[in-house]
Design a protein around this motif. Structure first.
Motif, PDB file in Angstrom:
ATOM      1  N   ARG A 175     -37.739  58.588 -31.226  1.00 39.42           N
ATOM      2  CA  ARG A 175     -37.738  57.192 -31.912  1.00 39.42           C
ATOM      3  C   ARG A 175     -37.376  56.319 -30.829  1.00 39.42           C
ATOM      4  NH1 ARG A 175     -35.565  59.696 -37.656  1.00 39.42           N
ATOM      5  NH2 ARG A 175     -37.456  60.023 -38.630  1.00 39.42           N
ATOM      6  N   GLU A 176     -36.146  56.565 -30.145  1.00 37.50           N
ATOM      7  CA  GLU A 176     -35.734  55.678 -29.165  1.00 37.50           C
ATOM      8  C   GLU A 176     -36.962  55.384 -28.296  1.00 37.50           C
ATOM      9  OE1 GLU A 176     -32.192  57.305 -27.300  1.00 37.50           O
ATOM     10  OE2 GLU A 176     -30.994  56.944 -29.396  1.00 37.50           O
ATOM     11  N   ARG A 177     -37.499  56.120 -27.837  1.00 40.68           N
ATOM     12  CA  ARG A 177     -38.727  55.977 -26.708  1.00 40.68           C
ATOM     13  C   ARG A 177     -39.729  55.078 -27.522  1.00 40.68           C
ATOM     14  NH1 ARG A 177     -38.838  61.732 -23.388  1.00 40.68           N
ATOM     15  NH2 ARG A 177     -37.107  61.288 -22.179  1.00 40.68           N
ATOM     16  N   ALA A 215     -34.421  61.074 -29.922  1.00 40.82           N
ATOM     17  CA  ALA A 215     -34.787  60.600 -28.541  1.00 40.82           C
ATOM     18  C   ALA A 215     -36.338  59.762 -28.615  1.00 40.82           C
ATOM     19  CB  ALA A 215     -34.676  61.605 -27.596  1.00 40.82           C
TER      20      ALA A 215
END
Length: 437
Positions: free
Chosen positions: A398-400, A396
């Motif tokens: 890394r996605e943000r 999460a």
């Protein structure tokens, strides 16, 4: 509001150099929560003032000047320790540690870390896992080392940090240019050497950094970060991610490597920043820096675990035990550094508001209109902005970070032409004096 120890009387912790506010204020604030601070620096304090018990103007690059200033100070205030988090000043600061018999790393231990060839020799004698290495003073010597080690290779400056001038050489055809690029960079206050370039085996695998300290003969990690690099054949650091539950924090193989390396270098009594490559044959030590990490890595550690890195650094400098906090809740924290697509002159930078994206903690522009950014080998660390995010999981976070990175924008025009013999411009973000203060 922060509360600080009594400043009117008693001893002080001498801080040598304060660095750039954006990148180092959190360390100064943390140290001030532990002990009264007395700053030695080249300029009068501005933003530093709320954290200080006092200040002395001194040439921080001159060990003799530092010692003289400290003797003057010791006539009116007891000096309890010396704290330095600037790469260019750790060696002059070590002269104070020796002069006053204080806790921390003396000159020899600091040189063991600063001189990467000396590091390699000491680690080899102790059997610490690392790439084979040779210090060279000419292209011919580099070619002979390359014949011995084989390709791929890495060439790097012997005394710099932050991946400045570090070049991957996959095959013989690239060796000549790589030697020129590794030999060119220099930075004020950083020592130079006759054999100024290291030729090393390439340690293939992910790279991590560990901020921690050797205490009572055992290495204790405080912040472990996974590093992201880009712009091959160069090693520009484009991001770091700190997971407080990273399994490497309890890896016996890694902790043994770190313990043995710090013992071999005499790196005790201070928090260090160590870089390691995770190869198929096991962890391989790349370098040990005699200071807390840069790139806001310790700050990520504070977001992830609640640790106060500045206070921990101050406690180590004062010879006090450094204990990790027991956090009720932990989170993953990461940073993304934005680079231009090409050499350019900045026209404007766009950063998102903190509430615009989930988990976004900071989005900061590092430049102002008119600043010139150049990519390696013409310039290094030419970042125009960064974003910091937190999340409950690594995926999460890394996605943000990817979302935040996409929200950063740069308007630019071509950079001025360089002469063909121009040396690399060593650029440390933030470039703008306004941003720095």
């Amino acid at each position: 509001m922060d509360s600080f120890p009594e400043r009117a009387n008693g001893g002080v912790l001498v801080v040598v150099g304060s660095g750039i506010r954006l990148y180092r204020e959190y360390l100064l604030a943390g140290a001030a929560r532990e002990h009264p601070l007395w700053l030695f620096d080249t300029d009068e304090p501005t933003w530093q003032s709320p954290y200080l018990a006092g200040f002395s103007r001194v040439n921080t690059s001159d060990p003799e000047a530092l010692v003289a200033a400290a003797r003057d100070l010791s006539a009116v205030r007891r000096i309890d320790g010396v704290f330095c988090f600037s790469e260019a000043l750790v060696e002059p600061a070590a002269a104070l540690v020796e002069e006053f018999g204080l806790s921390g790393m003396g000159s020899e231990a600091v040189r063991n870390c600063r001189d990467k060839s000396r590091t390699r020799t000491l680690l080899a004698s102790s059997g610490v896992g690392q790439p084979r290495s040779a210090a060279v003073s000419s292209y011919d010597e580099a070619a002979r080392a390359a014949d011995e080690f084989g390709f791929p290779l890495v060439l790097k400056p012997r005394g710099l940090a932050g991946s400045l001038g570090v070049v991957l050489v996959p095959e013989p055809a690239g060796l000549f240019d790589a030697y020129r690029e590794a030999a060119a960079p220099n930075y004020p206050g950083v020592p130079t050497f006759e054999a100024s370039v290291l030729v090393e085996e390439y340690a293939d695998g992910p790279e991590i950094s560990v901020d921690g300290l050797l205490a009572d003969g055992v290495y204790r990690p405080l912040v472990l970060a996974r590093k992201k690099v880009a712009m091959e054949p160069y090693f520009e650091e484009t991001g770091h991610l700190v997971d407080p539950c990273d399994p490497l924090l309890s890896s016996g193989e890694l902790l043994t490597l770190l313990t043995d390396a710090h013992r071999a270098l005499g790196a005790t009594g201070a928090i260090t920043h160590t870089e390691v490559r995770l190869t198929a044959s096991g962890p391989r030590l790349i370098e040990v820096n005699a200071r807390l990490g840069g790139g806001l890595i310790p700050f990520l550690g504070s977001l992830a675990t609640g640790i106060d890195p500045g206070r921990c650094g101050a406690r180590a400098a004062l010879g006090r035990p450094v204990e990790l906090p027991v956090a009720e809740s932990r989170q993953v924290a990461g940073i993304h550094f934005a680079y231009p697509p090409e050499d350019c002159t900045v026209e404007s930078v766009r950063v998102p508001d903190r509430d615009a994206l989930p988990g976004l903690q900071q989005a900061i522009s590092l430049v102002t209109p008119g600043d010139v950014l150049r990519l390696p080998p013409r310039g290094y660390i030419s970042r125009y902005a960064y974003a910091i995010c937190v999340a409950d999981t690594v995926a999460a976070c890394r996605e943000r970070l990817a979302l935040a990175g996409a929200a950063l924008g740069l308007e630019h025009r071509p950079a001025p032409a360089l002469t063909t013999d121009a040396e690399p411009e060593l650029v440390w973000a933030p470039l703008s004096p306004g941003a720095a203060r």
